[in-house]
Enzyme design. Structure first.
Site, PDB file in Angstrom:
ATOM      1  N   ASP A 196      35.626  40.067 -20.537  1.00 60.27           N
ATOM      2  CA  ASP A 196      35.034  41.336 -20.105  1.00 60.27           C
ATOM      3  C   ASP A 196      35.002  41.491 -18.588  1.00 60.27           C
ATOM      4  OD1 ASP A 196      34.656  42.257 -22.637  1.00 60.27           O
ATOM      5  OD2 ASP A 196      32.547  41.739 -22.765  1.00 60.27           O
ATOM      6  N   LYS A 253      24.103  43.793 -23.194  1.00 60.63           N
ATOM      7  CA  LYS A 253      24.629  44.634 -24.276  1.00 60.63           C
ATOM      8  C   LYS A 253      25.114  43.794 -25.449  1.00 60.63           C
ATOM      9  CE  LYS A 253      28.599  47.665 -25.271  1.00 60.63           C
ATOM     10  NZ  LYS A 253      29.493  46.753 -26.023  1.00 60.63           N
ATOM     11  N   ASN A 254      25.930  42.774 -25.178  1.00 66.68           N
ATOM     12  CA  ASN A 254      26.523  41.998 -26.265  1.00 66.68           C
ATOM     13  C   ASN A 254      25.486  41.184 -27.025  1.00 66.68           C
ATOM     14  OD1 ASN A 254      29.041  43.030 -25.683  1.00 66.68           O
ATOM     15  ND2 ASN A 254      29.672  41.296 -24.436  1.00 66.68           N
ATOM     16  N   ASP A 269      35.953  50.296 -28.216  1.00 67.69           N
ATOM     17  CA  ASP A 269      36.931  50.419 -27.145  1.00 67.69           C
ATOM     18  C   ASP A 269      38.349  50.496 -27.676  1.00 67.69           C
ATOM     19  OD1 ASP A 269      35.226  50.400 -24.982  1.00 67.69           O
ATOM     20  OD2 ASP A 269      35.144  48.215 -24.894  1.00 67.69           O
ATOM     21  N   ARG A 324      31.449  49.678 -32.711  1.00 64.46           N
ATOM     22  CA  ARG A 324      32.012  48.370 -33.022  1.00 64.46           C
ATOM     23  C   ARG A 324      30.948  47.389 -33.519  1.00 64.46           C
ATOM     24  NH1 ARG A 324      36.657  45.779 -34.405  1.00 64.46           N
ATOM     25  NH2 ARG A 324      36.301  43.565 -34.161  1.00 64.46           N
ATOM     26  N   MET A 352      43.182  37.975 -24.785  1.00 67.55           N
ATOM     27  CA  MET A 352      42.569  38.401 -26.040  1.00 67.55           C
ATOM     28  C   MET A 352      43.027  39.785 -26.506  1.00 67.55           C
ATOM     29  SD  MET A 352      38.546  38.183 -27.070  1.00 67.55           S
ATOM     30  CE  MET A 352      38.506  36.461 -26.625  1.00 67.55           C
TER      31      MET A 352
END
Length: 438
Positions: free
Chosen positions: A320, A22-23, A121, A97, A342
């Site tokens: 994540d 996904k990223n 998110d 995002r 983070m």
């Protein structure tokens, strides 16, 4: 709002193949805007966030051709820049995002890029300063409409420069790299992110004609070129999904094989799970997790002190997967401190695990101490709501290990990051049913 109904407490068995990352997809898809030529991308995950970005690109004028479920061609020959200032774009861009990463390519190729304040998110503040400071360093003029929460950057021609990023932001680095490849002269980016997905982006851009060196390090040097051409790209498997399946196997005492994981790109992930006592075996490019019939024991440090697992920029452990680590620890033998540096809201979902019987002390917004049950007391089924993608998959793993039937609402959050997850879980023996919303 759809719902998962999960009957927990069943062992699973078989093999599962991770989806495309996904990223990585959110970066790679935006890079198609850098050329008028055709770009073919394979192994694209069929998930909500990625599909939203593909729709946004189509509305922007990119010719999108779906070859199969996970492969597309893109041709950004005729871009409608007026769409960037439309009300429709302000709504679409705000809901994703990853939409921030269209700004760098648009600025580089067309001299301007706009974006509404992106959503995503609900895990705390995710500032955009690194992106825009990078564009300003390259010579762009920045403007921000506070009333509409609308950002803009403009430049006749970007000029290469040296910059030291204030944080090793993955999306920030990607955005600046995509802007710099068409800038005039040489750009040096120090404290650059160096995640495998960022490396993938840089290699793809080089195949398109860019001149990027230092790939895989925290200093990237980019010699600007006048234009880029087409290419073909295949995305890596999703390392967050891989970590999720490792956690699922451990929590359900199941024997699972995770196929084609691109082992060399997993970094610290296998080692961190091993520190939690989980057996992670490499079989070629697969991961095999044997059934942990006797549970798993968390390692202490060599001086006997409690293990701390914290996130860090690559090659450190990805933030994540901290939600997965936290869930796994609830049934381990021993204790662990989970330190999420983070995002200040990402651990707030632990109240749902506590309701299921987990022993967790939320020390502050960033730290939680977990005292494992060693499977002597199973988690109890409950009804809960998924607050974000990563917490959602963690709650799903908890429900699959729990005794009884659990309900998870707002599963659209899970669908944002995991492709056909209920079907894939049923294929390895999970008792999970998708119920339509009201």
């Amino acid at each position: 709002m759809s719902t998962f109904k999960i009957e927990g407490g069943h062992q699973l068995k078989g093999s599962i193949k991770p989806q495309g990352a996904k990223n990585e997809a959110l970066q790679i898809l935006c890079a198609v805007l850098l050329t008028p030529e055709e770009v073919t991308i394979k192994n694209i995950p069929d998930i909500v966030d990625v599909n939203k970005l593909i729709t946004l690109l189509s509305n922007l004028g990119v010719a999108v051709n779906k070859l199969d479920a996970n492969s597309y061609t893109f041709k950004a020959e005729h871009i409608n820049l007026e769409y960037l200032e439309s009300d429709e774009f302000k709504v679409e861009g705000r809901g994703l995002r990853g939409s921030i990463m269209i700004v760098g390519p648009l600025l580089a190729r067309f001299g301007k890029g706009y974006i509404p304040k992106p959503g995503g998110d609900k895990i705390g503040r995710r500032r955009l300063d690194t992106h825009f400071e990078g564009f300003i360093n390259l010579g762009a003029k920045f403007r921000y409409n506070r009333e509409d929460h609308f950002y803009g950057v403009e430049a006749e021609r970007l000029k290469g420069t040296f910059m030291l990023l204030d944080e090793a932001s993955v999306t920030g680095t990607a955005n600046i790299v995509m802007a710099a490849v068409l800038a005039e002269g040489k750009t040096t980016i120090y404290n650059a992110a160096c995640e495998p997905y960022l490396q993938q982006l840089c290699r793809m851009l080089n195949r398109m004609g860019a001149k990027i060196s230092g790939i895989g390090s925290n200093m990237l040097v980019i010699d600007g070129v006048d234009n880029l051409g087409g290419t073909e790209h295949t995305m890596l498997p999703d390392m967050i999904e891989i970590g999720s399946w490792i956690g699922l196997a451990a929590m359900t005492k199941s024997e699972l094989t995770i196929k084609d994981v691109s082992w060399d790109d997993l970094g610290q992930i296998p080692n961190v799970f091993r520190k939690l006592g989980i057996t992670v075996e490499q079989q070629g490019d697969d991961i095999h997790i044997p059934a942990h019939k006797d549970g798993y024991q968390i390692q202490n440090y060599i001086d006997g002190s409690i293990l701390t697992i914290a996130d860090a920029p690559w090659p450190g452990f990805t933030p994540d997967l901290l939600s997965i680590v936290l869930v796994i620890a609830t049934q381990a033998k021993g204790e662990v401190l989970v330190h999420q540096k983070m995002f200040e809201s990402r651990l707030f979902f632990v109240d749902k695990l506590i309701d299921m019987g987990a022993k967790i002390i939320l020390c502050d917004p960033h730290r939680a101490t977990v005292i494992g049950h060693d499977f002597k007391s199973t988690l109890k089924a409950t009804t809960m709501t998924s607050p974000d993608i990563r917490a959602g998959i963690s709650l799903l793993i908890a429900a699959l290990s729990a005794k009884g039937t659990s309900i998870i609402h707002n599963i659209e959050q899970i669908d944002r990051g995991y492709e056909n997850i209920d079907q894939r879980l049923r294929a390895i023996g999970a008792k999970i049913e998708r119920l339509p919303g009201n």
